[in-house]
Enzyme design. Structure first.
Site, PDB file in Angstrom:
ATOM      1  N   ARG A 225     -20.386 -49.743 -71.678  1.00 58.76           N
ATOM      2  CA  ARG A 225     -20.393 -48.698 -72.705  1.00 58.76           C
ATOM      3  C   ARG A 225     -18.946 -48.398 -73.091  1.00 58.76           C
ATOM      4  NH1 ARG A 225     -24.809 -49.686 -73.776  1.00 58.76           N
ATOM      5  NH2 ARG A 225     -26.665 -48.371 -73.755  1.00 58.76           N
ATOM      6  N   HIS A 273     -21.939 -54.668 -80.400  1.00 56.55           N
ATOM      7  CA  HIS A 273     -22.976 -54.243 -79.435  1.00 56.55           C
ATOM      8  C   HIS A 273     -24.156 -55.219 -79.451  1.00 56.55           C
ATOM      9  CE1 HIS A 273     -24.686 -50.559 -77.143  1.00 56.55           C
ATOM     10  NE2 HIS A 273     -25.311 -51.657 -76.747  1.00 56.55           N
TER      11      HIS A 273
HETATM   12  P1  NDP Z   1     -27.942 -50.800 -63.082  1.00 59.17           P
HETATM   13  O1  NDP Z   1     -28.350 -49.386 -63.009  1.00 59.17           O
HETATM   14  O2  NDP Z   1     -28.842 -51.838 -62.537  1.00 59.17           O
HETATM   15  O3  NDP Z   1     -26.521 -50.995 -62.394  1.00 59.17           O
HETATM   16  C1  NDP Z   1     -25.496 -50.057 -62.528  1.00 59.17           C
HETATM   17  C2  NDP Z   1     -24.402 -50.392 -61.541  1.00 59.17           C
HETATM   18  O4  NDP Z   1     -23.318 -49.464 -61.749  1.00 59.17           O
HETATM   19  C3  NDP Z   1     -24.847 -50.231 -60.085  1.00 59.17           C
HETATM   20  O5  NDP Z   1     -24.282 -51.250 -59.297  1.00 59.17           O
HETATM   21  C4  NDP Z   1     -24.265 -48.869 -59.697  1.00 59.17           C
HETATM   22  O6  NDP Z   1     -23.963 -48.727 -58.330  1.00 59.17           O
HETATM   23  C5  NDP Z   1     -22.985 -48.876 -60.503  1.00 59.17           C
HETATM   24  N1  NDP Z   1     -22.483 -47.508 -60.684  1.00 59.17           N
HETATM   25  C6  NDP Z   1     -23.048 -46.511 -61.403  1.00 59.17           C
HETATM   26  N2  NDP Z   1     -22.305 -45.391 -61.296  1.00 59.17           N
HETATM   27  C7  NDP Z   1     -21.266 -45.697 -60.493  1.00 59.17           C
HETATM   28  C8  NDP Z   1     -20.164 -44.958 -60.000  1.00 59.17           C
HETATM   29  N3  NDP Z   1     -19.973 -43.673 -60.308  1.00 59.17           N
HETATM   30  N4  NDP Z   1     -19.295 -45.585 -59.176  1.00 59.17           N
HETATM   31  C9  NDP Z   1     -19.468 -46.885 -58.851  1.00 59.17           C
HETATM   32  N5  NDP Z   1     -20.501 -47.644 -59.294  1.00 59.17           N
HETATM   33  C10 NDP Z   1     -21.385 -47.056 -60.101  1.00 59.17           C
HETATM   34  O7  NDP Z   1     -27.635 -51.086 -64.644  1.00 59.17           O
HETATM   35  P2  NDP Z   1     -27.704 -52.479 -65.403  1.00 59.17           P
HETATM   36  O8  NDP Z   1     -26.927 -53.473 -64.656  1.00 59.17           O
HETATM   37  O9  NDP Z   1     -29.090 -52.799 -65.788  1.00 59.17           O
HETATM   38  O10 NDP Z   1     -26.947 -52.075 -66.776  1.00 59.17           O
HETATM   39  C11 NDP Z   1     -25.614 -51.640 -66.764  1.00 59.17           C
HETATM   40  C12 NDP Z   1     -25.207 -51.119 -68.131  1.00 59.17           C
HETATM   41  O11 NDP Z   1     -25.045 -52.185 -69.059  1.00 59.17           O
HETATM   42  C13 NDP Z   1     -26.221 -50.221 -68.839  1.00 59.17           C
HETATM   43  O12 NDP Z   1     -26.195 -48.913 -68.327  1.00 59.17           O
HETATM   44  C14 NDP Z   1     -25.760 -50.280 -70.283  1.00 59.17           C
HETATM   45  O13 NDP Z   1     -24.815 -49.264 -70.525  1.00 59.17           O
HETATM   46  C15 NDP Z   1     -25.067 -51.632 -70.379  1.00 59.17           C
HETATM   47  N6  NDP Z   1     -25.790 -52.551 -71.265  1.00 59.17           N
HETATM   48  C16 NDP Z   1     -25.146 -52.998 -72.394  1.00 59.17           C
HETATM   49  C17 NDP Z   1     -25.759 -53.870 -73.248  1.00 59.17           C
HETATM   50  C18 NDP Z   1     -25.034 -54.428 -74.426  1.00 59.17           C
HETATM   51  O14 NDP Z   1     -25.635 -55.105 -75.255  1.00 59.17           O
HETATM   52  N7  NDP Z   1     -23.737 -54.192 -74.550  1.00 59.17           N
HETATM   53  C19 NDP Z   1     -27.130 -54.351 -73.006  1.00 59.17           C
HETATM   54  C20 NDP Z   1     -27.699 -53.852 -71.771  1.00 59.17           C
HETATM   55  C21 NDP Z   1     -27.042 -52.985 -70.957  1.00 59.17           C
HETATM   56  P3  NDP Z   1     -25.150 -48.749 -57.215  1.00 59.17           P
HETATM   57  O15 NDP Z   1     -25.676 -50.158 -57.233  1.00 59.17           O
HETATM   58  O16 NDP Z   1     -24.453 -48.443 -55.949  1.00 59.17           O
HETATM   59  O17 NDP Z   1     -26.153 -47.737 -57.684  1.00 59.17           O
HETATM   60  C1  OXD Z   2     -28.104 -51.240 -74.089  1.00 60.33           C
HETATM   61  C2  OXD Z   2     -29.179 -52.105 -74.478  1.00 60.33           C
HETATM   62  O1  OXD Z   2     -28.272 -50.487 -73.130  1.00 60.33           O
HETATM   63  O2  OXD Z   2     -29.124 -52.639 -75.608  1.00 60.33           O
HETATM   64  O3  OXD Z   2     -27.047 -51.301 -74.715  1.00 60.33           O
HETATM   65  O4  OXD Z   2     -30.107 -52.326 -73.697  1.00 60.33           O
END
Ligand code: NDP
Ligand code: OXD
Length: 310
Positions: A225, A273
């Protein structure tokens, strides 16, 4: 069962998969079809207007049509008593892994430099990096981060680390966890991939201080993000050359304003995006499983933890 679809994106690509995987559901489109609020059983939503989700008294769950829920959680009236389920599906994961692989290879193979050289008509072979030693670090070792890490390992990258809230036990991936280990993670990372959700804790995580912890000449790939990075601080780091180049898919303001400085920097690569885009054919079976779980009295997978914010 009545399902309400709320999105500015057309329902058309969802119709066939929904009919196939949830044949007993009647599908309604918000803003187009008439349905009494109290007849809505399930909501499928992407970027709904604030306040709207709280107007369906009998809804049993909200299925978010993407992985990130930061925008949704900004709704002060968001219903808290029903599960909010974010999207985790094989198509979304594959798309992100392709995007990450593409940019890691781009920087690893000096393509950013060859583009500049081509513009200057220069024929200069850069010294190749060794994939085994080129240090990739993934911020966020969740669904997307872990898959990207595994794919990079299969490509021969052997020095991969990840940073997450909780420590991970993943073969061949060095796990850093929590704020105390962030500096060490950044210091060892030459190509940084950002796949964190945007929460109150991760907002502005990459700023002048933390960017300075990366080694001179590091690369950044941000597909998580825009709010994870303080854009003015990244601009300075890119202009000074401390960050050699960045591939950015997400921004504080989207679409990226036409007068944003990022458009003018030749070491910034911008995509709108699109790192990974929801494919209804892949997402619908997962949503159908979630609905079935709820109908059987179980909790579906990937329910958002409202306290953590992801
Ligand atoms: P998950 O919830 O599966 O993974 C999130 C990861 O971030 C976890 O490993 C979590 O740690 C870690 N995390 C969260 N908060 C913290 C913190 N404060 N300190 C350290 N680590 C932290 O999410 P996804 O992998 O499915 O997706 C990640 C992001 O990708 C989405 O939230 C979205 O914003 C973005 N995204 C972007 C897209 C695009 O087209 N650009 C498409 C899809 C997603 P822990 O494992 O310990 O909980
Ligand atoms: C996002 C998505 O989270 O497209 O950005 O899934």
């Amino acid at each position: 069962m009545n399902i309400l679809y709320i999105s500015v994106d057309p329902i058309a690509p969802w119709q066939k998969p929904l009919r196939r995987h949830i044949p007993d559901a009647d599908i309604f489109v918000w803003g187009t079809d008439d349905i009494d609020e109290s007849d809505v059983d399930y909501i499928l939503a992407w970027n709904p207007p604030k306040g709207l989700l709280n107007t369906f008294p009998k809804a049993k769950a909200i299925f978010v049509l993407g992985a990130g829920v930061d925008a949704l959680l900004q709704d002060p009236d968001l219903p808290k008593s029903i599960p909010i389920v974010r999207l985790v599906d094989p198509g979304l994961t594959r798309g992100m892994t392709e995007h990450v692989m593409y940019w890691v290879l781009h920087f690893h193979r000096h393509m950013h430099t060859y583009a500049l050289q081509q513009a200057a008509h220069q024929w200069i072979a850069q010294t190749p990096h060794n994939a085994e030693k080129h240090r990739v670090g993934i911020l966020g070792l969740g669904e997307l981060g872990q898959d990207a890490a595994h794919a990079l390992m299969m490509m021969g990258f052997e020095s991969i680390a990840g940073w997450s809230r909780s420590r991970k036990d993943l073969p061949s991936i060095e796990s850093f966890a929590g704020p105390d280990e962030l500096d060490a993670f950044l210091a060892r990372t030459e190509i940084l991939v950002c796949l964190l959700p945007q929460t109150t804790e991760t907002q502005g995580l990459l700023n002048a201080d933390t960017l300075a912890k990366l080694p001179q000449g590091a690369f950044i790939i941000n597909s998580g993000r825009g709010g994870l990075i303080v854009e003015d601080d990244l601009t300075q780091a890119l202009q000074s050359g401390h960050i050699q180049a960045a591939a950015l898919d997400v921004f504080n303001t989207e679409p990226l304003p036409k007068d944003h400085v990022f458009w003018t920097l030749d070491n910034v690569f911008i995509t709108p995006h699109i790192a990974s885009i929801t494919d209804p054919a892949c997402a619908t079976p997962v949503i159908a499983d979630g609905i079935q779980a709820i109908e059987h009295g179980d909790l579906p997978d990937n329910v958002v933890d409202l306290d953590k914010g992801y």
